[in-house]
Design a protein around this motif. Structure first.
Motif, PDB file in Angstrom:
ATOM      1  N   THR A 233      -7.396  -6.235   2.595  1.00 22.40           N
ATOM      2  CA  THR A 233      -8.396  -5.846   1.596  1.00 22.40           C
ATOM      3  C   THR A 233      -7.855  -6.092   0.193  1.00 22.40           C
ATOM      4  OG1 THR A 233      -9.417  -4.198   3.023  1.00 22.40           O
ATOM      5  CG2 THR A 233      -9.729  -3.907   0.660  1.00 22.40           C
TER       6      THR A 233
ATOM      7  N   TYR B  56     -13.634   0.906  -6.990  1.00 22.59           N
ATOM      8  CA  TYR B  56     -12.383   0.287  -7.401  1.00 22.59           C
ATOM      9  C   TYR B  56     -11.342   0.686  -6.351  1.00 22.59           C
ATOM     10  CZ  TYR B  56      -8.481  -0.802 -10.592  1.00 22.59           C
ATOM     11  OH  TYR B  56      -7.349  -1.313 -11.168  1.00 22.59           O
ATOM     12  N   PHE B  57     -11.087  -0.219  -5.398  1.00 20.89           N
ATOM     13  CA  PHE B  57     -10.267   0.118  -4.238  1.00 20.89           C
ATOM     14  C   PHE B  57      -8.779   0.315  -4.485  1.00 20.89           C
ATOM     15  CE2 PHE B  57     -13.925  -0.274  -1.565  1.00 20.89           C
ATOM     16  CZ  PHE B  57     -13.633   0.637  -0.550  1.00 20.89           C
ATOM     17  N   PRO B  58      -8.213  -0.036  -5.626  1.00 22.70           N
ATOM     18  CA  PRO B  58      -6.825   0.374  -5.808  1.00 22.70           C
ATOM     19  C   PRO B  58      -6.662   1.894  -5.647  1.00 22.70           C
ATOM     20  CG  PRO B  58      -7.346  -1.294  -7.407  1.00 22.70           C
ATOM     21  CD  PRO B  58      -8.636  -0.941  -6.694  1.00 22.70           C
ATOM     22  N   TYR B  59      -7.671   2.651  -6.127  1.00 24.98           N
ATOM     23  CA  TYR B  59      -7.570   4.108  -6.068  1.00 24.98           C
ATOM     24  C   TYR B  59      -8.780   4.777  -5.419  1.00 24.98           C
ATOM     25  CZ  TYR B  59      -3.806   2.976  -9.195  1.00 24.98           C
ATOM     26  OH  TYR B  59      -2.673   2.419  -9.722  1.00 24.98           O
TER      27      TYR B  59
ATOM     28  N   GLN C 142       0.834  -1.183   0.000  1.00 26.84           N
ATOM     29  CA  GLN C 142       0.000   0.000   0.000  1.00 26.84           C
ATOM     30  C   GLN C 142       0.883   1.253   0.000  1.00 26.84           C
ATOM     31  OE1 GLN C 142      -2.171   0.987   3.643  1.00 26.84           O
ATOM     32  NE2 GLN C 142      -3.986   1.342   2.377  1.00 26.84           N
TER      33      GLN C 142
ATOM     34  N   SER D 216      -3.310   4.401  -1.665  1.00 19.95           N
ATOM     35  CA  SER D 216      -3.732   3.647  -2.846  1.00 19.95           C
ATOM     36  C   SER D 216      -3.133   2.248  -2.749  1.00 19.95           C
ATOM     37  CB  SER D 216      -3.291   4.340  -4.132  1.00 19.95           C
ATOM     38  OG  SER D 216      -1.885   4.460  -4.182  1.00 19.95           O
ATOM     39  N   MET D 217      -3.699   1.359  -3.513  1.00 17.81           N
ATOM     40  CA  MET D 217      -3.232  -0.036  -3.607  1.00 17.81           C
ATOM     41  C   MET D 217      -3.272  -0.789  -2.289  1.00 17.81           C
ATOM     42  SD  MET D 217      -2.970   0.028  -6.774  1.00 17.81           S
ATOM     43  CE  MET D 217      -2.259  -1.502  -7.297  1.00 17.81           C
ATOM     44  N   PRO D 218      -4.309  -0.837  -1.521  1.00 18.06           N
ATOM     45  CA  PRO D 218      -5.651  -0.298  -1.726  1.00 18.06           C
ATOM     46  C   PRO D 218      -5.863   1.046  -1.030  1.00 18.06           C
ATOM     47  CG  PRO D 218      -5.733  -1.880   0.046  1.00 18.06           C
ATOM     48  CD  PRO D 218      -4.300  -1.842  -0.445  1.00 18.06           C
TER      49      PRO D 218
ATOM     50  N   GLU E 211      -5.766   0.002   6.146  1.00 17.91           N
ATOM     51  CA  GLU E 211      -5.476  -1.425   6.266  1.00 17.91           C
ATOM     52  C   GLU E 211      -5.358  -1.912   7.703  1.00 17.91           C
ATOM     53  OE1 GLU E 211      -2.156  -2.184   3.451  1.00 17.91           O
ATOM     54  OE2 GLU E 211      -3.674  -3.466   2.505  1.00 17.91           O
TER      55      GLU E 211
ATOM     56  N   THR F 133      -7.072  -5.665  -3.583  1.00 14.33           N
ATOM     57  CA  THR F 133      -6.907  -4.461  -4.385  1.00 14.33           C
ATOM     58  C   THR F 133      -7.677  -4.633  -5.682  1.00 14.33           C
ATOM     59  OG1 THR F 133      -4.767  -4.166  -3.365  1.00 14.33           O
ATOM     60  CG2 THR F 133      -5.181  -2.859  -5.309  1.00 14.33           C
TER      61      THR F 133
END
Length: 173
Positions: free
Chosen positions: A127, A149-152, A25, A115-117, A121, A129
């Motif tokens: 979680t 969209y949890f990457p970003y 992350q 980001s990423m996710p 955390e 990604t």
């Protein structure tokens, strides 16, 4: 070899320190403060946390994962209809009122510094990604529903037949 340095959240999620990123992350200091600081959530010691801002109770692990830090199992993916059914059938922590969050509720747990996710955390460990379903249908197309969209931390509408991850929520006490 080029090595990029990024800021990632420490275990306390308060102090930021530079570290070498390698698929982990990424958290950044250009946001003035965390959008989901750890002190906003109360650990209920049953696999859930209560959001002191929204009053919502969240399952810490995405569906398919379990354990104190979501270390057991594999994250499960579902179509939108399957996700709604999984939520309706859940009796996690002895409660039977679990549901998919609406898009606004799901967006309330996006961590804008990361980001990423794009999620805290510490509060929501392991979680995946990728995208998570919301219960909100997409108004412009009856075959679509909203997801994040949890990457970003980006919201988007996708076909309800797509398979995405699920995080359950319930109303506060």
């Amino acid at each position: 070899m080029y090595r990029a340095f990024f800021y990632v959240m420490t275990l306390a999620c308060v102090t930021l320190m530079p570290v070498v990123a390698s698929g982990a992350q990424l958290c950044h200091t250009y946001w003035p403060k965390a959008s989901t600081p750890i002190n906003r959530f109360i650990n209920n010691e049953d696999g859930t946390v209560t959001d002191s801002v929204t009053g919502l109770i969240w399952k810490r692990c995405s569906e398919g994962l379990s354990g104190s830090v979501c270390e057991h199992g594999s994250p499960a993916i579902f179509s939108w209809q399957e996700a709604l059914q999984v939520a309706a059938n859940s009796t996690f922590a002895g409660k039977n009122d679990w549901r998919l969050p609406n898009i606004k509720e799901l967006g309330s747990i996006v961590e804008r510094q990361c980001s990423m996710p794009a999620i805290n955390e510490i509060v929501f460990p392991a979680t995946p990604t990728m995208s998570f379903w919301s219960s909100t249908p997409f108004a412009e197309n009856k075959n679509f529903a909203w997801n994040i969209y949890f990457p970003y931390g980006i919201s988007d509408g996708n076909d309800k037949s797509y398979k995405f991850f699920v995080r359950l929520v319930r109303a506060g006490k």
